[in-house]
Write a protein that holds these residues in place. Structure first.
Motif, short mmCIF file in Angstrom:
data_model
loop_
_atom_site.label_atom_id
_atom_site.label_comp_id
_atom_site.label_asym_id
_atom_site.label_seq_id
_atom_site.Cartn_x
_atom_site.Cartn_y
_atom_site.Cartn_z
N GLY B 46 0.80 -1.22 0.00
CA GLY B 46 0.00 0.00 0.00
C GLY B 46 0.83 1.27 0.00
N LEU B 47 2.09 1.13 -0.42
CA LEU B 47 3.02 2.26 -0.43
C LEU B 47 2.94 2.95 -1.79
N GLU B 48 2.85 4.28 -1.76
CA GLU B 48 2.77 5.05 -2.99
C GLU B 48 4.16 5.54 -3.39
N VAL B 49 4.52 5.40 -4.67
CA VAL B 49 5.82 5.88 -5.14
C VAL B 49 5.66 7.33 -5.61
N THR B 50 6.35 8.25 -4.93
CA THR B 50 6.19 9.68 -5.25
C THR B 50 6.87 10.04 -6.56
N THR B 51 8.15 9.64 -6.69
CA THR B 51 8.92 9.93 -7.90
C THR B 51 9.89 8.80 -8.15
N LEU B 52 10.34 8.71 -9.40
CA LEU B 52 11.48 7.87 -9.71
C LEU B 52 12.65 8.78 -10.07
N CYS B 53 13.79 8.54 -9.42
CA CYS B 53 15.03 9.27 -9.72
C CYS B 53 15.98 8.29 -10.35
N ARG B 54 16.59 8.54 -11.41
CA ARG B 54 16.45 9.69 -12.20
C ARG B 54 16.83 9.38 -13.63
N GLY B 55 16.21 10.13 -14.52
CA GLY B 55 16.63 10.16 -15.92
C GLY B 55 17.55 11.33 -16.12
N GLY B 56 17.79 11.63 -17.41
CA GLY B 56 18.57 12.81 -17.73
C GLY B 56 19.89 12.48 -18.40
N PHE B 57 20.93 13.29 -18.08
CA PHE B 57 22.25 13.16 -18.69
C PHE B 57 22.11 13.24 -20.22
N LEU B 58 21.61 14.40 -20.62
CA LEU B 58 21.16 14.61 -21.99
C LEU B 58 22.03 15.57 -22.78
N VAL B 91 18.10 14.77 -14.11
CA VAL B 91 19.33 15.55 -13.88
C VAL B 91 19.99 15.72 -15.24
N SER B 92 20.16 16.95 -15.65
CA SER B 92 20.41 17.22 -17.07
C SER B 92 21.71 16.68 -17.63
N GLY B 93 22.73 16.56 -16.78
CA GLY B 93 24.06 16.19 -17.27
C GLY B 93 24.97 17.41 -17.33
N GLY B 94 26.27 17.15 -17.30
CA GLY B 94 27.25 18.24 -17.30
C GLY B 94 27.80 18.53 -18.68
N VAL B 142 23.98 21.03 -16.06
CA VAL B 142 24.16 22.39 -16.59
C VAL B 142 22.97 23.29 -16.29
N VAL B 143 21.93 22.73 -15.69
CA VAL B 143 20.78 23.54 -15.26
C VAL B 143 20.97 23.86 -13.78
N SER B 144 21.24 25.14 -13.48
CA SER B 144 21.70 25.52 -12.14
C SER B 144 20.69 26.31 -11.33
N THR B 145 19.66 26.83 -11.96
CA THR B 145 18.68 27.64 -11.22
C THR B 145 17.26 27.21 -11.58
N LEU B 146 16.34 27.52 -10.68
CA LEU B 146 14.94 27.22 -10.94
C LEU B 146 14.46 27.98 -12.17
N ALA B 147 14.95 29.21 -12.35
CA ALA B 147 14.55 29.99 -13.53
C ALA B 147 14.98 29.30 -14.83
N GLN B 148 16.20 28.76 -14.84
CA GLN B 148 16.65 28.03 -16.04
C GLN B 148 15.80 26.79 -16.28
#
Lengths: 265, 265
Positions: B46-58, B91-94, B142-148
């Protein structure tokens, strides 16, 4: 600071040998050598002092600590004037122990500047607020972006307060080019410092600044932004790096000058 | 990840014991356990999964690397859907090795999102772009701020792409409150993660996230901003911390729940 293993006389001699006509100095070695003696030394060698690093640490809440910090910054202004430089670089200071109030700390920096700026201006010294990388926000500098530094500086006349642009601290910020243009338009770029970004960062992250050309920062792009903003002042290379400090200082100075020509000109 | 020393069955049992009804999972342990098996395990508890971490490195330039990254992200979407969560954190990747082109890398993230977003949307999964602290800009994100992150997300429908708000990464940013309001207004806050900022940072800086209450971040202030932005989703605590990993995982989970109640509620 890049070659802090050199004594002041060794540094002055090495600058002459390698054709370096300007140098940025730090307070601790200047005070240890004696301020008038250091001033005479650089003057007799025909060496120009670009900036004095550093004043600041202006975030204390406790009145005694705050008064001591202001007094120390007035001394730093005096020292800058004695050395013949027109620029004192300021590192704002971090959060007081136990505090979580970043906005409040930034406002105390503004309050302290209101006391220091006229004093600096009357001594022919400009205060240069240096935004430090956000990884230093808690323990060293609550001013993390060029935009924040300008928001603070613009409360005062430009001949009293401006900013220091250091590639290491703001290279990641997509708003930095706009900040440089804004700072240039207001005649508030008081110095330009280069250091490269290399990884992995060392423990404590303070002494991991990379030699020019070793890292992720395109120095020519930054020079272009600064030139388009009208900046024609000196360019300093400021590296905090244990490996460079462990080497022969003259060799590091020579290498740094060569790297500058290779990657930044 | 906060208690990665626990196996998935141990984690599920500990969540039940401590009254924790939702959990964020990471791909590596899920894949090691088996995706359908992990999905059955959490569902039966009965446990709910909130998120899966992580994709990215694009950010790869090389076509083969780029195609492999896109394929891996489609698999991550499939895994998220199988686990019953509607959110995959990215997570976008470096910077690619030797590159100094941050703006170009950020644009390649946008290009990759254009391929992945419809795929995710059609599987009922939202991509949550996570800005990482600027100290990770070269080698991780390479994404460093919430605005970006919002600039990227807003190119796509909100049910396909939004953002992850993690206190650790953006606590220093005076523009974060405005970013949270903007993200909330666009229904783009896809998850909210807590970790505290403690110093000194360890070498490599990855595993120094502080337990809630140990550092410089006022969690209640952040909760207030999120609530005013209309966020009513789950709140995750995501700590990368060698000291916590060295302790008994059940104890750390219990302590973390208590710290959350003490400092964030």
């Amino acid at each position: 600071m890049t070659v802090k293993q050199l004594s002041l006389p060794e540094l002055v001699a090495a600058c002459a040998e390698f054709g370096i006509g300007k140098v940025g100095l730090w307070r601790a070695p200047v005070r240890a050598y004696g301020v008038p003696e250091a001033a005479a030394l650089v003057r007799s060698a025909g060496l120009e002092v670009t900036t004095l690093c550093r004043g600041g640490f202006l975030t204390a809440v406790e009145p005694g600590e705050r008064a001591a910090a202001l007094a120390d910054n007035r001394r730093a202004v005096d020292e800058a004037a004695a050395l013949g430089t027109d620029t004192l670089v300021l590192v704002s200071g971090g959060l007081p122990a136990g505090s979580r109030d970043l906005a409040g700390a930034r406002e105390r920096v503004a309050d302290a500047l209101a006391e220091l700026a006229p004093y600096a201006g009357s001594h022919g010294v400009r205060l240069a607020i240096e935004p430090l990388h956000p990884m230093f926000a808690a323990d060293r500098c609550v001013v993390s972006t060029l935009a924040q530094a300008l928001d603070l500086a613009e409360r005062f006349p430009a001949h009293q307060v401006g900013v220091a642009v250091d590639t290491y601290h703001i290279w990641w910020d997509d708003r930095a080019p706009a900040g440089i243009a804004r700072a240039g338009a207001g005649d508030r770029i008081h110095t330009f410092q280069l250091a490269d970004w290399t990884t992995p960062l060392p423990a404590g992250v303070l002494n991991g600044r990379g030699q020019i050309g070793d890292g992720a920062i395109d120095m020519r792009v930054w020079r272009g932004w600064m030139e388009r903003a009208g900046y024609t002042g000196p360019i300093e290379v400021e590296l905090f790096n244990e490996e460079l400090w462990a080497r022969d200082g003259r060799e590091v100075l020579k290498e740094t000058a060569a790297r500058y020509l290779e990657h930044a000109v």
